[in-house]
Design a protein around this motif. Structure first.
Motif, PDB file in Angstrom:
ATOM      1  N   UNK A   1      29.961 -15.556  49.099  1.00  0.00           N
ATOM      2  CA  UNK A   1      28.612 -16.091  48.985  1.00  0.00           C
ATOM      3  C   UNK A   1      28.063 -16.654  50.274  1.00  0.00           C
ATOM      4  N   UNK A   2      27.453 -17.835  50.188  1.00  0.00           N
ATOM      5  CA  UNK A   2      26.810 -18.439  51.359  1.00  0.00           C
ATOM      6  C   UNK A   2      27.812 -18.934  52.399  1.00  0.00           C
ATOM      7  N   UNK A   3      29.096 -18.923  52.073  1.00  0.00           N
ATOM      8  CA  UNK A   3      30.128 -19.306  53.031  1.00  0.00           C
ATOM      9  C   UNK A   3      30.610 -18.123  53.870  1.00  0.00           C
ATOM     10  N   UNK A   4      30.044 -16.957  53.646  1.00  0.00           N
ATOM     11  CA  UNK A   4      30.534 -15.740  54.290  1.00  0.00           C
ATOM     12  C   UNK A   4      29.979 -15.550  55.698  1.00  0.00           C
ATOM     13  N   UNK A   5      30.678 -14.738  56.455  1.00  0.00           N
ATOM     14  CA  UNK A   5      30.249 -14.370  57.803  1.00  0.00           C
ATOM     15  C   UNK A   5      28.931 -13.601  57.755  1.00  0.00           C
ATOM     16  N   UNK A   6      28.779 -12.700  56.792  1.00  0.00           N
ATOM     17  CA  UNK A   6      27.543 -11.909  56.682  1.00  0.00           C
ATOM     18  C   UNK A   6      26.345 -12.804  56.397  1.00  0.00           C
ATOM     19  N   UNK A   7      26.514 -13.799  55.551  1.00  0.00           N
ATOM     20  CA  UNK A   7      25.424 -14.725  55.221  1.00  0.00           C
ATOM     21  C   UNK A   7      24.939 -15.432  56.484  1.00  0.00           C
ATOM     22  N   UNK A   8      25.877 -15.828  57.339  1.00  0.00           N
ATOM     23  CA  UNK A   8      25.522 -16.506  58.599  1.00  0.00           C
ATOM     24  C   UNK A   8      24.972 -15.509  59.625  1.00  0.00           C
ATOM     25  N   UNK A   9      25.616 -14.355  59.775  1.00  0.00           N
ATOM     26  CA  UNK A   9      25.216 -13.387  60.798  1.00  0.00           C
ATOM     27  C   UNK A   9      23.808 -12.851  60.569  1.00  0.00           C
ATOM     28  N   UNK A  10      23.422 -12.696  59.323  1.00  0.00           N
ATOM     29  CA  UNK A  10      22.097 -12.167  59.004  1.00  0.00           C
ATOM     30  C   UNK A  10      21.108 -13.276  58.650  1.00  0.00           C
ATOM     31  N   UNK A  11      21.506 -14.538  58.865  1.00  0.00           N
ATOM     32  CA  UNK A  11      20.642 -15.701  58.713  1.00  0.00           C
ATOM     33  C   UNK A  11      19.924 -15.713  57.355  1.00  0.00           C
ATOM     34  N   UNK A  12      20.709 -15.694  56.290  1.00  0.00           N
ATOM     35  CA  UNK A  12      20.146 -15.606  54.946  1.00  0.00           C
ATOM     36  C   UNK A  12      19.897 -16.966  54.297  1.00  0.00           C
ATOM     37  N   UNK A  13      20.042 -18.041  55.047  1.00  0.00           N
ATOM     38  CA  UNK A  13      19.853 -19.361  54.445  1.00  0.00           C
ATOM     39  C   UNK A  13      18.406 -19.612  54.035  1.00  0.00           C
ATOM     40  N   UNK A  14      17.461 -18.881  54.611  1.00  0.00           N
ATOM     41  CA  UNK A  14      16.054 -19.023  54.248  1.00  0.00           C
ATOM     42  C   UNK A  14      15.667 -18.085  53.099  1.00  0.00           C
ATOM     43  N   UNK A  15      16.617 -17.369  52.560  1.00  0.00           N
ATOM     44  CA  UNK A  15      16.343 -16.446  51.469  1.00  0.00           C
ATOM     45  C   UNK A  15      16.870 -15.060  51.785  1.00  0.00           C
ATOM     46  N   UNK A  16      17.063 -14.289  50.763  1.00  0.00           N
ATOM     47  CA  UNK A  16      17.588 -12.941  50.938  1.00  0.00           C
ATOM     48  C   UNK A  16      16.516 -12.042  51.540  1.00  0.00           C
ATOM     49  N   UNK A  17      16.955 -11.047  52.265  1.00  0.00           N
ATOM     50  CA  UNK A  17      16.038 -10.163  52.966  1.00  0.00           C
ATOM     51  C   UNK A  17      16.622  -8.763  53.024  1.00  0.00           C
TER      52      UNK A  17
ATOM     53  N   UNK B   1      19.976  -7.313  51.128  1.00  0.00           N
ATOM     54  CA  UNK B   1      20.785  -8.437  50.666  1.00  0.00           C
ATOM     55  C   UNK B   1      20.124  -9.052  49.443  1.00  0.00           C
ATOM     56  N   UNK B   2      20.927  -9.389  48.433  1.00  0.00           N
ATOM     57  CA  UNK B   2      20.397  -9.926  47.195  1.00  0.00           C
ATOM     58  C   UNK B   2      21.494 -10.641  46.426  1.00  0.00           C
ATOM     59  N   UNK B   3      21.137 -11.224  45.293  1.00  0.00           N
ATOM     60  CA  UNK B   3      22.092 -11.830  44.368  1.00  0.00           C
ATOM     61  C   UNK B   3      21.495 -11.788  42.975  1.00  0.00           C
ATOM     62  N   UNK B   4      22.340 -11.680  41.982  1.00  0.00           N
ATOM     63  CA  UNK B   4      21.843 -11.596  40.606  1.00  0.00           C
ATOM     64  C   UNK B   4      21.113 -12.863  40.176  1.00  0.00           C
ATOM     65  N   UNK B   5      21.441 -14.003  40.769  1.00  0.00           N
ATOM     66  CA  UNK B   5      20.800 -15.263  40.404  1.00  0.00           C
ATOM     67  C   UNK B   5      19.454 -15.464  41.096  1.00  0.00           C
ATOM     68  N   UNK B   6      19.086 -14.586  42.016  1.00  0.00           N
ATOM     69  CA  UNK B   6      17.812 -14.677  42.726  1.00  0.00           C
ATOM     70  C   UNK B   6      16.912 -13.547  42.215  1.00  0.00           C
ATOM     71  N   UNK B   7      16.008 -13.877  41.304  1.00  0.00           N
ATOM     72  CA  UNK B   7      15.197 -12.867  40.619  1.00  0.00           C
ATOM     73  C   UNK B   7      14.354 -12.032  41.582  1.00  0.00           C
ATOM     74  N   UNK B   8      13.763 -12.652  42.586  1.00  0.00           N
ATOM     75  CA  UNK B   8      12.897 -11.924  43.518  1.00  0.00           C
ATOM     76  C   UNK B   8      13.703 -10.909  44.325  1.00  0.00           C
ATOM     77  N   UNK B   9      14.835 -11.335  44.876  1.00  0.00           N
ATOM     78  CA  UNK B   9      15.646 -10.408  45.676  1.00  0.00           C
ATOM     79  C   UNK B   9      16.214  -9.283  44.812  1.00  0.00           C
ATOM     80  N   UNK B  10      16.584  -9.617  43.594  1.00  0.00           N
ATOM     81  CA  UNK B  10      17.142  -8.608  42.687  1.00  0.00           C
ATOM     82  C   UNK B  10      16.092  -7.561  42.323  1.00  0.00           C
ATOM     83  N   UNK B  11      14.886  -8.006  42.011  1.00  0.00           N
ATOM     84  CA  UNK B  11      13.806  -7.088  41.651  1.00  0.00           C
ATOM     85  C   UNK B  11      13.432  -6.205  42.842  1.00  0.00           C
ATOM     86  N   UNK B  12      13.335  -6.804  44.027  1.00  0.00           N
ATOM     87  CA  UNK B  12      13.002  -6.050  45.233  1.00  0.00           C
ATOM     88  C   UNK B  12      14.091  -5.030  45.558  1.00  0.00           C
ATOM     89  N   UNK B  13      15.352  -5.424  45.416  1.00  0.00           N
ATOM     90  CA  UNK B  13      16.466  -4.526  45.674  1.00  0.00           C
ATOM     91  C   UNK B  13      16.429  -3.318  44.741  1.00  0.00           C
TER      92      UNK B  13
END
Length: 165
Positions: free
Chosen positions: A123-139, A64-76
């Motif tokens: 985005x953060x309003x999605x079912x996947x965002x909640x189901x995978x508990x991504x509020x603490x950051x992408x993983x 899971x990542x987003x273009x606006x999150x540099x760390x998650x994007x680089x790791x992805x």
């Protein structure tokens, strides 16, 4: 009168604490750990045809990542290039960008054309965002052929060591 207000305040605070203790979010945060089955992936309010419980040999890496999150994007991107070098890992990349145009530009810029990439425009309003508990950051989740989470927050170095086993 002030005595009644104090008791009302105490009861209000106590009931709030009890309701927080039983809220879904507190239970949900501990939901996905190593050894657990990976849940179904719901993107854009529909269950996607992504087989996270594959019977094939090897691993599935769900990132899971987003273009606006540099760390998650680089790791992805680093994980995608490493996974592409071997046939042991099938990588599924899910972006939480609100605009598909931004997602497509990022996929092209990061050289992810060979990776199965998906975008969740809710985005953060999605079912996947909640189901995978991504509020603490992408993983990301490394999943075995039985759909069991083997590792969480895998770095490229850790993925390389899993592949050597």
């Amino acid at each position: 009168m002030t005595k009644n207000v104090k008791w009302f305040f105490v009861v209000l605070v106590f009931s709030s604490l009890i309701s927080l203790a039983f809220s879904n979010e507190n239970v949900h945060a501990e939901k996905l750990q190593e050894g657990d089955k990976i849940p179904a992936l719901v993107l854009c309010d529909t269950v996607q045809p992504l087989d996270l419980h594959s019977a094939r040999e090897g691993y599935t890496l769900l990132s899971f990542w987003a273009s606006y999150d540099a760390v998650s994007r680089q790791n992805n991107a680093a994980l995608a290039h490493l996974a592409g070098e071997t046939g042991q890992v099938e990588m599924l990349s899910v972006s939480f960008d609100r605009y598909a145009s931004v997602f497509h530009a990022t996929v092209e810029q990061d050289g992810l054309e060979d990776v199965r990439c998906f975008v969740e425009t809710n985005g953060s309003d999605s079912e996947a965002f909640r189901a995978f508990d991504l509020k603490q950051g992408f993983t990301n989740y490394l999943v075995d052929s039985k759909g069991v989470i083997v590792a969480k927050n895998v770095t490229p170095a850790e993925l390389a060591s899993y592949l050597k086993k």
